[in-house]
Design a protein around this motif. Structure first.
Motif, PDB file in Angstrom:
ATOM      1  N   THR A  40       0.866  -1.196  -0.092  1.00 51.55           N
ATOM      2  CA  THR A  40       0.064   0.080   0.047  1.00 51.55           C
ATOM      3  C   THR A  40       0.715   1.217  -0.160  1.00 51.55           C
ATOM      4  O   THR A  40       0.498   2.022  -0.604  1.00 51.55           O
ATOM      5  CB  THR A  40      -0.833  -0.076   1.147  1.00 51.55           C
ATOM      6  OG1 THR A  40      -1.732  -1.197   1.276  1.00 51.55           O
ATOM      7  CG2 THR A  40      -1.689   1.304   1.422  1.00 51.55           C
ATOM      8  N   SER A  41       2.000   1.097   0.933  1.00 52.55           N
ATOM      9  CA  SER A  41       2.706   2.332   0.958  1.00 52.55           C
ATOM     10  C   SER A  41       3.318   2.803  -0.116  1.00 52.55           C
ATOM     11  O   SER A  41       3.499   4.145  -0.669  1.00 52.55           O
ATOM     12  CB  SER A  41       3.671   2.266   2.047  1.00 52.55           C
ATOM     13  OG  SER A  41       4.625   1.153   1.691  1.00 52.55           O
ATOM     14  N   SER A  42       3.474   1.949  -1.203  1.00 51.39           N
ATOM     15  CA  SER A  42       4.345   2.317  -2.445  1.00 51.39           C
ATOM     16  C   SER A  42       3.449   2.556  -3.653  1.00 51.39           C
ATOM     17  O   SER A  42       3.762   2.694  -4.855  1.00 51.39           O
ATOM     18  CB  SER A  42       5.399   1.193  -2.857  1.00 51.39           C
ATOM     19  OG  SER A  42       4.775  -0.153  -2.806  1.00 51.39           O
ATOM     20  N   ASN A  43       2.167   2.012  -3.389  1.00 53.80           N
ATOM     21  CA  ASN A  43       1.251   2.232  -4.553  1.00 53.80           C
ATOM     22  C   ASN A  43       0.313   3.325  -4.701  1.00 53.80           C
ATOM     23  O   ASN A  43       0.746   4.403  -5.222  1.00 53.80           O
ATOM     24  CB  ASN A  43       0.389   0.793  -4.627  1.00 53.80           C
ATOM     25  CG  ASN A  43       1.267  -0.427  -4.966  1.00 53.80           C
ATOM     26  OD1 ASN A  43       2.249  -0.373  -5.520  1.00 53.80           O
ATOM     27  ND2 ASN A  43       0.894  -1.631  -4.373  1.00 53.80           N
ATOM     28  N   GLU A  44      -0.729   3.358  -3.949  1.00 53.97           N
ATOM     29  CA  GLU A  44      -1.573   4.173  -4.009  1.00 53.97           C
ATOM     30  C   GLU A  44      -1.736   5.458  -3.025  1.00 53.97           C
ATOM     31  O   GLU A  44      -1.973   6.538  -3.349  1.00 53.97           O
ATOM     32  CB  GLU A  44      -3.162   3.750  -4.072  1.00 53.97           C
ATOM     33  CG  GLU A  44      -4.237   4.744  -4.288  1.00 53.97           C
ATOM     34  CD  GLU A  44      -5.506   3.951  -4.118  1.00 53.97           C
ATOM     35  OE1 GLU A  44      -6.620   4.625  -4.222  1.00 53.97           O
ATOM     36  OE2 GLU A  44      -5.573   2.665  -3.804  1.00 53.97           O
ATOM     37  N   PHE A  45      -1.142   5.393  -1.789  1.00 53.00           N
ATOM     38  CA  PHE A  45      -1.459   6.134  -0.697  1.00 53.00           C
ATOM     39  C   PHE A  45      -0.171   7.187  -0.521  1.00 53.00           C
ATOM     40  O   PHE A  45      -0.203   7.907   0.424  1.00 53.00           O
ATOM     41  CB  PHE A  45      -2.087   5.599   0.201  1.00 53.00           C
ATOM     42  CG  PHE A  45      -3.427   5.152  -0.126  1.00 53.00           C
ATOM     43  CD1 PHE A  45      -4.672   6.005  -0.060  1.00 53.00           C
ATOM     44  CD2 PHE A  45      -3.493   3.690  -0.047  1.00 53.00           C
ATOM     45  CE1 PHE A  45      -5.912   5.402  -0.147  1.00 53.00           C
ATOM     46  CE2 PHE A  45      -4.843   3.015  -0.262  1.00 53.00           C
ATOM     47  CZ  PHE A  45      -5.942   4.176  -0.482  1.00 53.00           C
ATOM     48  N   LEU A  46       0.768   6.881  -1.235  1.00 52.62           N
ATOM     49  CA  LEU A  46       2.190   7.480  -0.829  1.00 52.62           C
ATOM     50  C   LEU A  46       3.123   7.488  -2.096  1.00 52.62           C
ATOM     51  O   LEU A  46       3.989   6.483  -2.258  1.00 52.62           O
ATOM     52  CB  LEU A  46       2.861   7.038   0.379  1.00 52.62           C
ATOM     53  CG  LEU A  46       3.978   7.742   0.956  1.00 52.62           C
ATOM     54  CD1 LEU A  46       3.517   9.258   1.275  1.00 52.62           C
ATOM     55  CD2 LEU A  46       4.596   7.118   2.117  1.00 52.62           C
ATOM     56  N   HIS A  47       2.846   8.140  -3.145  1.00 54.91           N
ATOM     57  CA  HIS A  47       3.617   8.239  -4.363  1.00 54.91           C
ATOM     58  C   HIS A  47       3.765   9.696  -4.733  1.00 54.91           C
ATOM     59  O   HIS A  47       3.156  10.690  -4.186  1.00 54.91           O
ATOM     60  CB  HIS A  47       3.023   7.213  -5.328  1.00 54.91           C
ATOM     61  CG  HIS A  47       1.562   7.752  -5.787  1.00 54.91           C
ATOM     62  ND1 HIS A  47       0.502   7.523  -5.110  1.00 54.91           N
ATOM     63  CD2 HIS A  47       1.277   8.497  -6.760  1.00 54.91           C
ATOM     64  CE1 HIS A  47      -0.556   8.014  -5.810  1.00 54.91           C
ATOM     65  NE2 HIS A  47       0.015   8.675  -6.706  1.00 54.91           N
ATOM     66  N   ARG A  48       4.941   9.728  -5.571  1.00 53.35           N
ATOM     67  CA  ARG A  48       4.913  11.086  -6.343  1.00 53.35           C
ATOM     68  C   ARG A  48       3.647  11.316  -7.289  1.00 53.35           C
ATOM     69  O   ARG A  48       3.148  10.240  -7.848  1.00 53.35           O
ATOM     70  CB  ARG A  48       6.311  11.204  -7.027  1.00 53.35           C
ATOM     71  CG  ARG A  48       7.524  11.422  -6.376  1.00 53.35           C
ATOM     72  CD  ARG A  48       8.490  11.381  -7.290  1.00 53.35           C
ATOM     73  NE  ARG A  48       9.998  11.794  -6.459  1.00 53.35           N
ATOM     74  CZ  ARG A  48      10.206  12.889  -6.134  1.00 53.35           C
ATOM     75  NH1 ARG A  48       9.575  13.936  -6.840  1.00 53.35           N
ATOM     76  NH2 ARG A  48      11.356  13.228  -5.682  1.00 53.35           N
ATOM     77  N   PRO A  49       2.990  12.574  -7.466  1.00 53.24           N
ATOM     78  CA  PRO A  49       2.027  12.811  -8.310  1.00 53.24           C
ATOM     79  C   PRO A  49       2.349  12.235 -10.001  1.00 53.24           C
ATOM     80  O   PRO A  49       3.522  12.401 -10.268  1.00 53.24           O
ATOM     81  CB  PRO A  49       1.877  14.238  -8.407  1.00 53.24           C
ATOM     82  CG  PRO A  49       2.508  14.734  -7.266  1.00 53.24           C
ATOM     83  CD  PRO A  49       3.540  13.793  -7.056  1.00 53.24           C
ATOM     84  N   THR A  50       1.504  11.724 -10.346  1.00 51.82           N
ATOM     85  CA  THR A  50       1.929  11.147 -11.865  1.00 51.82           C
ATOM     86  C   THR A  50       1.046  12.200 -12.733  1.00 51.82           C
ATOM     87  O   THR A  50       0.687  13.339 -12.468  1.00 51.82           O
ATOM     88  CB  THR A  50       0.730   9.906 -11.985  1.00 51.82           C
ATOM     89  OG1 THR A  50      -0.566  10.141 -11.800  1.00 51.82           O
ATOM     90  CG2 THR A  50       1.402   8.637 -11.113  1.00 51.82           C
ATOM     91  N   SER A  51       1.345  12.121 -14.015  1.00 49.65           N
ATOM     92  CA  SER A  51       0.782  13.052 -14.963  1.00 49.65           C
ATOM     93  C   SER A  51      -0.747  13.354 -14.969  1.00 49.65           C
ATOM     94  O   SER A  51      -1.262  14.355 -14.846  1.00 49.65           O
ATOM     95  CB  SER A  51       1.026  12.622 -16.180  1.00 49.65           C
ATOM     96  OG  SER A  51       2.585  12.294 -16.686  1.00 49.65           O
ATOM     97  N   HIS A  52      -1.367  12.229 -14.711  1.00 46.88           N
ATOM     98  CA  HIS A  52      -2.868  12.196 -14.455  1.00 46.88           C
ATOM     99  C   HIS A  52      -3.251  13.070 -13.087  1.00 46.88           C
ATOM    100  O   HIS A  52      -3.918  13.826 -13.116  1.00 46.88           O
ATOM    101  CB  HIS A  52      -3.393  10.858 -14.296  1.00 46.88           C
ATOM    102  CG  HIS A  52      -4.893  10.739 -14.035  1.00 46.88           C
ATOM    103  ND1 HIS A  52      -5.881  11.009 -14.806  1.00 46.88           N
ATOM    104  CD2 HIS A  52      -5.528  10.485 -12.834  1.00 46.88           C
ATOM    105  CE1 HIS A  52      -6.888  10.763 -14.352  1.00 46.88           C
ATOM    106  NE2 HIS A  52      -6.902  10.546 -12.880  1.00 46.88           N
ATOM    107  N   ASP A  53      -2.423  12.771 -12.093  1.00 48.71           N
ATOM    108  CA  ASP A  53      -2.591  13.567 -10.690  1.00 48.71           C
ATOM    109  C   ASP A  53      -2.352  14.970 -10.949  1.00 48.71           C
ATOM    110  O   ASP A  53      -3.140  15.736 -10.520  1.00 48.71           O
ATOM    111  CB  ASP A  53      -1.695  13.033  -9.568  1.00 48.71           C
ATOM    112  CG  ASP A  53      -2.054  11.591  -9.408  1.00 48.71           C
ATOM    113  OD1 ASP A  53      -3.006  11.156  -9.278  1.00 48.71           O
ATOM    114  OD2 ASP A  53      -0.944  10.880  -8.912  1.00 48.71           O
TER     115      ASP A  53
END
Length: 264
Positions: A40-53
């Protein structure tokens, strides 16, 4: 549990019930371990913003704060380290302890395209609202310390309103997770990092459960080869671009009614 799991279903797991732990930190440690196990920590809830974000975040911020290209409002908060070793004391009371990872992707050539147009001028990357303690870098937009023209006062009003959001966020986090509002009795930076990462992940899980996520779907970008850019630091620290960006943002919001902004 995968990245679509909810906060409520996650906290119902018997392995991380607070009653089974001897202390608040032990509880956080078990939560962090569970997050690591599930990815979970490396997937959805703690990651750098993507182009979509980035596209959704800048759009939401412009609708709310009237400032184009705004990705984030930068600020910091302090977590007291009671057991900080004597040889490190003083280093963690300043903002220059280590080089910030904020623009690491720019330095290694993997930065996203977050360009935008303001006042007819094309900016290479999203802007970061800051206060006077931050340097005059190209993406940083410092508030006018002593605005003279009415348009300068307009931008200052908008910027101060936007920065209240991040200040309130820190207050909410410390109110929700009381461990951060006390002196931490931890021996290492690593443990402190895990505690902070855990509460950020749990906070983001709650935000998604409540349906208040700006970018609810996690869409990953295609891998980009990392190539060191020797010109990155010079470009980032270009003070001329810094002043040009603030000028163009000031001109962009000039049509807004000053008295309406004061009432809001």
């Amino acid at each position: 549990m995968d990245s679509t799991s909810s906060f409520s279903s996650f906290c119902d797991l018997p392995e991380i019930e607070e009653s089974s732990t001897g202390s608040t930190f032990e509880f956080f440690k078990q939560v962090y371990a569970k997050l690591e196990d599930t990815g979970t920590s490396s997937n959805e809830f703690l990651h750098r913003p993507t182009s979509h974000d980035v596209a959704l975040i800048t759009q939401a911020h412009e609708e709310r704060h009237r400032i184009p290209g705004m990705l984030v409002s930068l600020d910091c908060t302090h977590v007291e380290w009671r057991l900080c070793p004597k040889n490190l004391k003083g280093q963690y009371t300043r903002g220059d302890h280590k080089q910030s990872p904020l623009f690491q992707n720019k330095r290694n050539g993997s930065a996203l395209d977050s360009s935008f147009i303001a006042n007819g001028w094309h900016s290479k990357r999203s802007d970061y609202l800051t206060d006077g303690i931050y340097p005059r870098w190209d993406a940083f937009v410092n508030a006018y310390p002593h605005p003279v023209e009415q348009d300068e006062r307009k931008l200052k009003i908008l910027q101060e309103a936007a920065r209240k959001d991040v200040e309130r966020t820190f207050g909410v986090l410390k109110e929700k997770w009381k461990i951060l509002d006390r002196s931490l009795r931890l021996w290492t930076e690593e443990k402190i990092g895990k505690v902070v990462a855990t509460y950020i992940i749990l906070h983001n899980m709650i935000i998604k459960d409540n349906g208040r996520t700006i970018s609810p779907v996690h869409i990953m970008d295609s891998p980009v080869p990392r190539v060191y850019n020797p010109e990155a630091n010079r470009e980032l620290q270009d003070e001329n671009v810094h002043h040009r960006l603030r000028y163009d943002l000031t001109a962009h919001i000039s049509a807004l009614d000053y008295h309406t902004l004061m009432i809001q």
